[in-house]
Design a protein around this motif. Structure first.
Motif, mmCIF file in Angstrom:
data_model
loop_
_atom_site.group_PDB
_atom_site.id
_atom_site.type_symbol
_atom_site.label_atom_id
_atom_site.label_comp_id
_atom_site.label_asym_id
_atom_site.label_seq_id
_atom_site.Cartn_x
_atom_site.Cartn_y
_atom_site.Cartn_z
ATOM 1 N N LEU A 1 -1.337 -1.576 -5.398
ATOM 2 C CA LEU A 1 -0.905 -1.142 -4.071
ATOM 3 C C LEU A 1 -1.670 0.062 -3.550
ATOM 4 O O LEU A 1 -1.618 0.362 -2.352
ATOM 5 N N ARG B 1 -7.238 -0.930 -1.225
ATOM 6 C CA ARG B 1 -7.345 -1.727 -0.003
ATOM 7 C C ARG B 1 -8.680 -2.446 -0.006
ATOM 8 O O ARG B 1 -9.737 -1.814 -0.195
ATOM 9 N N HIS C 1 -5.982 5.094 -1.066
ATOM 10 C CA HIS C 1 -5.249 5.602 0.097
ATOM 11 C C HIS C 1 -5.916 6.828 0.719
ATOM 12 O O HIS C 1 -5.610 7.185 1.851
ATOM 13 N N THR D 1 -4.037 -5.456 1.106
ATOM 14 C CA THR D 1 -3.521 -4.665 -0.009
ATOM 15 C C THR D 1 -3.018 -5.597 -1.099
ATOM 16 O O THR D 1 -2.056 -6.338 -0.880
#
Length: 278
Positions: free
Chosen positions: A254, A257, A131, A249
């Motif tokens: 989670l 990516r 992220h 994703t």
């Protein structure tokens, strides 16, 4: 016929009741009760005892009386009801609470299955990010299109850092303003989702301090995560290459990516083939 929206409070109540009803007290090592059981499963007082909460609290939860249990209580109920990982996630989502595991640090290595997938996607350029935009894994086609990330120190293997700070990558994009805006909007959304991530906060502070464009766009407070689109790369050897990108994703990872590039036209496909053949 209109499908009714989900009432999270009612669904949480029903979910708790059904999970309680499916448990066999003997499997949990609970003592036998003299009073016969009129319904299957655990009694509410047994769930309360296992979860460390009051019986009245369990009653109100199962009756959907507007309670919003804390993350600690949801975790205790998950253990008491022997929920599976997916059921635990569902209960946390119904309670609108962040799961304790969500506060863990971001991934620093790609999941093994994702790393293999990145290799298998060849000849399509592909990479795995977390992220923060840290680059966790990549294939040789992505390295040929951008640069060999393995030659960089880990602190610089970040697509936003490269876009803002790397002297060569800064000039790669034909629409730098749009690329920076999309990156800033993504980082702002990630910053709100991961307030505990000190490294992400430090990265944003560095960008705001060292790059005037980033600081200007950050102050506008745009928030948008773009999962697909088109970008044009100005490669020093192959010229302009237009690629369509897709960001996926994985459900079980989670924080990671998978980014995949595909040539947007015949000329770009030929250029990527030449780079791959090197």
């Amino acid at each position: 016929m209109t499908t009714p929206t989900v009432d999270a409070t009612s669904e949480l109540a029903a979910f708790l009741r059904t999970r309680r009803a499916r448990l066999d007290p003997h499997d949990l090592g609970l003592p036998s009760r003299r009073q016969s059981r009129r319904t299957p499963g655990l009694r509410r007082e047994e769930v309360a005892e296992l979860a460390g909460v009051s019986v009245d609290y369990v009653v109100r939860l199962e009756q959907g009386r507007g309670l919003r249990p804390s993350a600690d209580v949801v975790e205790a109920l998950s253990r008491a009801l022997r929920l599976s990982p997916d059921e635990r996630t569902y209960l946390f989502d119904l309670a609108r609470r962040r799961r304790p595991g969500d506060a863990d640090g971001p991934a620093t290595t790609a999941a093994p299955t994702l790393a293999r997938l990145v290799t298998d996607l060849s000849p399509l350029p592909a990479m795995v990010l977390n992220h923060r935009y840290d680059i966790l894994d990549w294939n040789r086609e992505m390295a040929g299109l951008l640069l060999d990330f393995g030659t960089l120190p880990p602190s610089q293997r970040n697509t936003m850092w490269l876009c803002l700070m790397h002297p060569e990558i800064r000039e790669f994009s034909t629409d730098r303003e749009r690329v920076v805006r999309e990156g800033v909007a993504h980082l702002r959304a990630a910053w709100a989702t991961h307030p505990e991530d000190r490294a992400l906060t430090d990265l944003i502070v560095e960008f705001r301090t060292r790059d005037e464009q980033f600081a200007r766009v950050w102050a506008e407070r745009d928030v948008k995560v773009k999962g697909r689109g088109r970008k044009v790369v100005r490669h020093p050897e192959a010229g302009e290459i237009a690629v369509d990108f897709e960001v996926l994703t994985p459900i079980q990872d989670l924080d990671q990516r998978l980014v995949i590039y595909r040539a947007a036209d015949d000329g770009s496909r030929s250029a990527l083939d030449r780079l791959s053949a090197r």
